[in-house]
Scaffold this motif. Structure first.
Motif, PDB file in Angstrom:
ATOM      1  N   GLY A 109       2.619  10.259   0.032  1.00 35.65           N
ATOM      2  CA  GLY A 109       3.043  10.715  -1.325  1.00 35.65           C
ATOM      3  C   GLY A 109       2.829  12.126  -1.321  1.00 35.65           C
ATOM      4  O   GLY A 109       2.458  12.787  -0.278  1.00 35.65           O
ATOM      5  N   PRO A 110       2.842  12.755  -2.433  1.00 32.78           N
ATOM      6  CA  PRO A 110       2.901  14.241  -2.515  1.00 32.78           C
ATOM      7  C   PRO A 110       1.499  14.905  -1.686  1.00 32.78           C
ATOM      8  O   PRO A 110       1.423  15.867  -1.339  1.00 32.78           O
TER       9      PRO A 110
ATOM     10  N   VAL B 221       0.719  -1.163  -0.242  1.00 32.59           N
ATOM     11  CA  VAL B 221       0.064  -0.096   0.039  1.00 32.59           C
ATOM     12  C   VAL B 221       0.823   1.408  -0.019  1.00 32.59           C
ATOM     13  O   VAL B 221       0.134   2.436   0.025  1.00 32.59           O
ATOM     14  N   GLY B 222       2.378   1.212   0.047  1.00 28.65           N
ATOM     15  CA  GLY B 222       3.036   2.254  -0.096  1.00 28.65           C
ATOM     16  C   GLY B 222       4.081   2.489   0.755  1.00 28.65           C
ATOM     17  O   GLY B 222       4.508   1.372   1.628  1.00 28.65           O
ATOM     18  N   THR B 223       5.193   3.386   0.704  1.00 24.59           N
ATOM     19  CA  THR B 223       6.230   3.369   1.436  1.00 24.59           C
ATOM     20  C   THR B 223       6.468   4.804   2.301  1.00 24.59           C
ATOM     21  O   THR B 223       6.911   5.656   1.708  1.00 24.59           O
ATOM     22  N   PRO B 224       5.467   5.136   3.237  1.00 28.77           N
ATOM     23  CA  PRO B 224       5.548   6.331   3.659  1.00 28.77           C
ATOM     24  C   PRO B 224       6.675   6.872   4.649  1.00 28.77           C
ATOM     25  O   PRO B 224       7.466   5.650   5.188  1.00 28.77           O
ATOM     26  N   THR B 225       6.888   7.888   4.782  1.00 28.63           N
ATOM     27  CA  THR B 225       8.033   8.350   5.646  1.00 28.63           C
ATOM     28  C   THR B 225       7.399   9.045   6.821  1.00 28.63           C
ATOM     29  O   THR B 225       6.342   9.686   6.807  1.00 28.63           O
ATOM     30  N   LEU B 226       7.783   8.731   8.014  1.00 20.70           N
ATOM     31  CA  LEU B 226       7.282   9.163   9.256  1.00 20.70           C
ATOM     32  C   LEU B 226       8.121  10.368   9.890  1.00 20.70           C
ATOM     33  O   LEU B 226       9.392  10.339   9.897  1.00 20.70           O
TER      34      LEU B 226
END
Length: 206
Positions: free
Chosen positions: A131-132, A99-104
């Motif tokens: 994402g953006p 479902v994605g590669t989020p940044t915390l």
């Protein structure tokens, strides 16, 4: 030379993921089971979708490590300290695909930060950027800190207050090397930074 954790999640993290996964799979299977057919009985009502479970393990591009910095460094003497945390995850639906590669990212200011107290306090706002134009805002409790042999484990719990997966419960764990923390706290400048291995688990029942 400072020790670095391996990129693989800790044993505790893998155990936590396995335990939650097994529980939720059981709930999902039970919710999705069809009742036995009855002659002349009306068709069963449509069932709502099952639970959404997302498991996030640290991955690219940061090499699988949460980075926490302290300004100024944590010492044995309490003083105002700003704590900043970043980390990047690979997230996957338990009953689906990626479902994605989020940044915390998270920042908090301690009025009296000192070793060996809160290494990564729950800030007023923790943000996951997917994402953006897509984020999740996490509201987390103050962490529970446990020394487990050579590791120090922090566990946060809370929920997604807005954005992607809004309303889901969330558990965040971060595992540090205890010896690294102790060495930093004992240095003249104090503990300036810490590197740990983290996991995130989202659970939302519909």
């Amino acid at each position: 030379m400072k020790k670095r954790l391996k990129r693989r999640p800790s044993f505790l993290s893998r155990l936590l993921v396995s335990a939650v996964a097994g529980f939720v799979v059981g709930v999902a299977l039970e919710a999705g089971a069809e009742p036995p057919e009855r002659t002349g009985a009306p068709p069963p009502a449509a069932r709502p979708p099952g639970p959404t479970v997302v498991v996030c393990l640290e991955g690219t591009p940061t090499g699988g490590n949460t980075q926490t910095t302290y300004t100024p460094g944590l010492t044995r003497t309490p003083r105002p300290v700003t704590v900043s945390t970043t980390g990047t995850f690979d997230c996957t639906l338990l009953l689906g695909g990626p479902v994605g590669t989020p940044t915390l990212t998270a920042t908090a200011t301690l009025s009296g930060g000192a070793c060996p107290q809160a290494l990564d306090p729950a800030p007023p706002q923790t943000t996951l950027t997917w994402g953006p134009n897509e984020t999740s805002t996490l509201t987390l409790s103050a962490p529970k800190v446990e020394a487990q042999g050579p590791r120090t484990v922090q566990t946060f719990s809370g929920f997604v207050s807005s954005g992607k997966f809004s309303g889901a419960n969330v558990v965040r764990t971060v595992t540090y090397v205890t010896a690294d923390l102790a060495a930093g706290c004992a240095s003249p400048s104090g503990l300036m930074s810490a590197q740990g291995s983290a996991t995130l688990i989202f659970v939302k029942l519909f």
